[in-house]
Each structure stands twice: as C-alpha cells, then as structure tokens.
Design an enzyme around this catalytic site. Structure first.
Site, short mmCIF file in Angstrom:
data_model
loop_
_atom_site.label_atom_id
_atom_site.label_comp_id
_atom_site.label_asym_id
_atom_site.label_seq_id
_atom_site.Cartn_x
_atom_site.Cartn_y
_atom_site.Cartn_z
N GLU A 79 -11.38 7.20 -5.27
CA GLU A 79 -10.44 6.09 -5.08
C GLU A 79 -9.93 5.65 -6.45
OE1 GLU A 79 -10.05 1.69 -2.99
OE2 GLU A 79 -12.01 2.30 -3.73
N ASP A 126 -1.17 -1.76 -7.13
CA ASP A 126 -0.24 -2.75 -7.69
C ASP A 126 1.20 -2.30 -7.40
OD1 ASP A 126 -2.31 -4.30 -8.71
OD2 ASP A 126 -2.39 -3.15 -10.58
N GLU A 143 -7.45 -6.26 1.38
CA GLU A 143 -7.04 -6.16 2.80
C GLU A 143 -7.58 -7.35 3.59
OE1 GLU A 143 -8.12 -2.36 4.24
OE2 GLU A 143 -7.28 -2.65 6.24
C1 LIG Z 1 -4.20 -5.07 -6.02
S1 LIG Z 1 -5.69 -4.40 -6.66
C2 LIG Z 1 -6.45 -3.68 -5.23
C3 LIG Z 1 -7.90 -3.42 -5.41
C4 LIG Z 1 -8.64 -2.76 -4.24
N1 LIG Z 1 -8.17 -1.39 -4.03
C5 LIG Z 1 -8.48 -3.57 -2.98
O1 LIG Z 1 -7.73 -3.12 -2.08
O2 LIG Z 1 -9.10 -4.64 -2.87
C6 LIG Z 1 -5.18 -2.95 -7.58
C7 LIG Z 1 -6.24 -2.47 -8.56
O3 LIG Z 1 -5.81 -1.24 -9.14
C8 LIG Z 1 -6.17 -1.24 -10.52
N2 LIG Z 1 -5.30 -0.28 -11.21
C9 LIG Z 1 -3.97 -0.40 -11.42
N3 LIG Z 1 -3.48 0.66 -12.09
C10 LIG Z 1 -4.54 1.49 -12.30
C11 LIG Z 1 -4.69 2.75 -12.94
N4 LIG Z 1 -3.65 3.36 -13.50
N5 LIG Z 1 -5.92 3.32 -12.99
C12 LIG Z 1 -6.99 2.69 -12.44
N6 LIG Z 1 -6.91 1.49 -11.81
C13 LIG Z 1 -5.71 0.90 -11.73
C14 LIG Z 1 -5.97 -2.68 -10.93
O4 LIG Z 1 -6.67 -3.01 -12.11
C15 LIG Z 1 -6.49 -3.43 -9.70
O5 LIG Z 1 -7.87 -3.70 -9.79
#
Ligand SMILES: C[S@@+](CC[C@H](N)C(=O)[O-])C[C@H]1O[C@@H](n2cnc3c(N)ncnc32)[C@H](O)[C@@H]1O
Length: 216
Positions: free
Chosen positions: A44, A118, A195
């Site tokens: 993931e 994001d 979610e």
């Molecule tokens: C909106 S959050 C969603 C987190 C989780 N998947 C959830 O649904 O609760 C998006 C996450 O993706 C991480 N993220 C964004 N770009 C990333 C990248 N290039 N590599 C790893 N993580 C990343 C952010 O730091 C953040 O914690």
C-alpha cells in the site's frame, strides 16, 4: 493528511527496526527476507495511520504486506498498530512511493493498494498524484504479470482523473465501483481511517485494474 510533528516518532522507529525499513534500496529483490514465510507481497502506498494494511495482514496470513508512507509522524502511528498487532506478515517503509522501482525488483510485487491518495487538485501538481503516468510507469516496473492496482477514493475529481490516466496508460479494468459501500457483489472492503471519517459525506469510488500482458 497533515499531522502534528510527533517528537517520539524518530526514537520509536529506531527502536522497532525489525518492523520498519527506512533505507529500502538495499532490499531490492530480497524483500521476502523481512518475513518469516515467502508469500505473495502486497504493497500500500500512502498507508497513513495503517488501519487498512494491518487489517489486511490479519485477514490474509498467507500473504505478506508492506505499508509505504512518506511522513514520519504518520508512519510512526501505523508502526504502533503493527507492533500492537503482533503480526509478522507486515512491514512498514518510510519513503516516497514514487521511487518504488528503485527498491522493488521487476515482478516482486503481487498487488498494489492506493487508498484515499492526496488529490493534488491544481493541474500543475498533477504529476504528484499517485495515479499519474509518472507513478504508473514505476508500478508497471515492479508489479508481476496480472498484478492488480486497487484504488479507492471519495474524491470524484481524482477518481475521474485516475480512470482516464489508467485507461490512457493501457491498463485493463477488472472492476469499477461508483458507490463501493452500496455494492452488492460481495467485493471486499477493508476500511481505512480516512474512509471511516469521510464516507458519510458521499460515495466511495473504486477501480481495480491490471497492466496488460504483452499479447493482451
Ligand atoms: C489522505 S491520506 C490517506 C491515508 C490512508 N490511506 C487512509 O485512507 O486513511 C494520504 C497519505 O498518503 C501519503 N502520501 C502522499 N504521497 C505519498 C508518496 N509519494 N509516498 C508515500 N506516501 C505518500 C500522505 O503522507 C498521507 O499520509
């Protein structure tokens, strides 16, 4: 997802090096060495606070799992869940998921999960979206033949962009859900933190797709 800096995060990560990788490149081609059993490896990217990937590991003991997260204070929270779970088929990696092809070998990954990535709504930031062609090219490098990408989001704009991006890249769609929580086809849905927080506000969209085989 923005979280407050957690002063304990760095020390906690250092204390749990058996569950957490901070320099992934040397493990390229050798990730199975981090697990007690050699089993299909599911990853993931943007794992956030880890609820999804920990639950996946609990429900699928015959598979190995890796959660990748770019923010240290966020992955430290996920790491706490991994440690508390006692599960051995899960590892956390603190790094930028864009670089997956620098630390996974060709075909090393059986499947990829992108959950509530994001949205980066400004078009000048489109390359940062986890479903942009820049990322897809790297996923293609590491996914095994017929390995699936499973992407879900509550953001309609990001979903439409992602359908287009996956389609333009030549991926084959295995399923599209416009309201995952209303689905009656028995599709598995393990909920993420995000979610649970936001699904009351509107539908959850999901697409599952794979890269075509040479002859497909
Ligand atoms: C909106 S959050 C969603 C987190 C989780 N998947 C959830 O649904 O609760 C998006 C996450 O993706 C991480 N993220 C964004 N770009 C990333 C990248 N290039 N590599 C790893 N993580 C990343 C952010 O730091 C953040 O914690």
């Amino acid at each position: 997802m923005r979280v407050r800096n957690k002063p304990w995060a760095k020390g906690y990560i250092e204390d749990h090096a058996d569950k957490m990788v901070t320099a992934p490149e040397p493990l390229k081609g050798n990730w199975q060495s981090r697990f007690p059993s050699e089993q299909p490896l599911f990853v993931e990217i943007g794992t956030g606070k880890g609820q999804f990937i920990v639950e996946m590991a609990r429900q699928h003991p015959d598979q190995n799992f890796i959660g990748i997260e770019i923010q240290m204070s966020v992955i430290a929270v996920a790491l706490k869940k991994v440690v508390a779970s006692g599960l051995t088929n899960i590892q956390m990696v603190h790094t930028d998921g864009e670089a997956v092809n620098t630390f996974f070998d060709a075909g090393e990954v059986a499947g990829l999960y992108l959950n509530f990535s994001d949205p980066w709504p400004k078009s000048r930031h489109a390359k940062r979206r986890l479903t942009s062609p820049v990322f897809l090219a790297h996923y293609a490098d590491v996914l095994q033949s017929e390995g699936q990408i499973q992407f879900k989001t509550d953001n309609r704009g990001l979903f439409e962009y992602s359908l287009e991006s996956l389609n333009n890249f030549g991926l084959v769609f295995d399923g599209v859900w416009l309201d995952l929580h209303a689905a009656t086809d028995g599709v598995e849905d393990i909920e993420t933190e995000y979610e649970q927080k936001f699904s009351a506000k509107g539908p959850i969209y999901q697409v599952i797709a794979h890269f075509p085989k040479a002859a497909e």
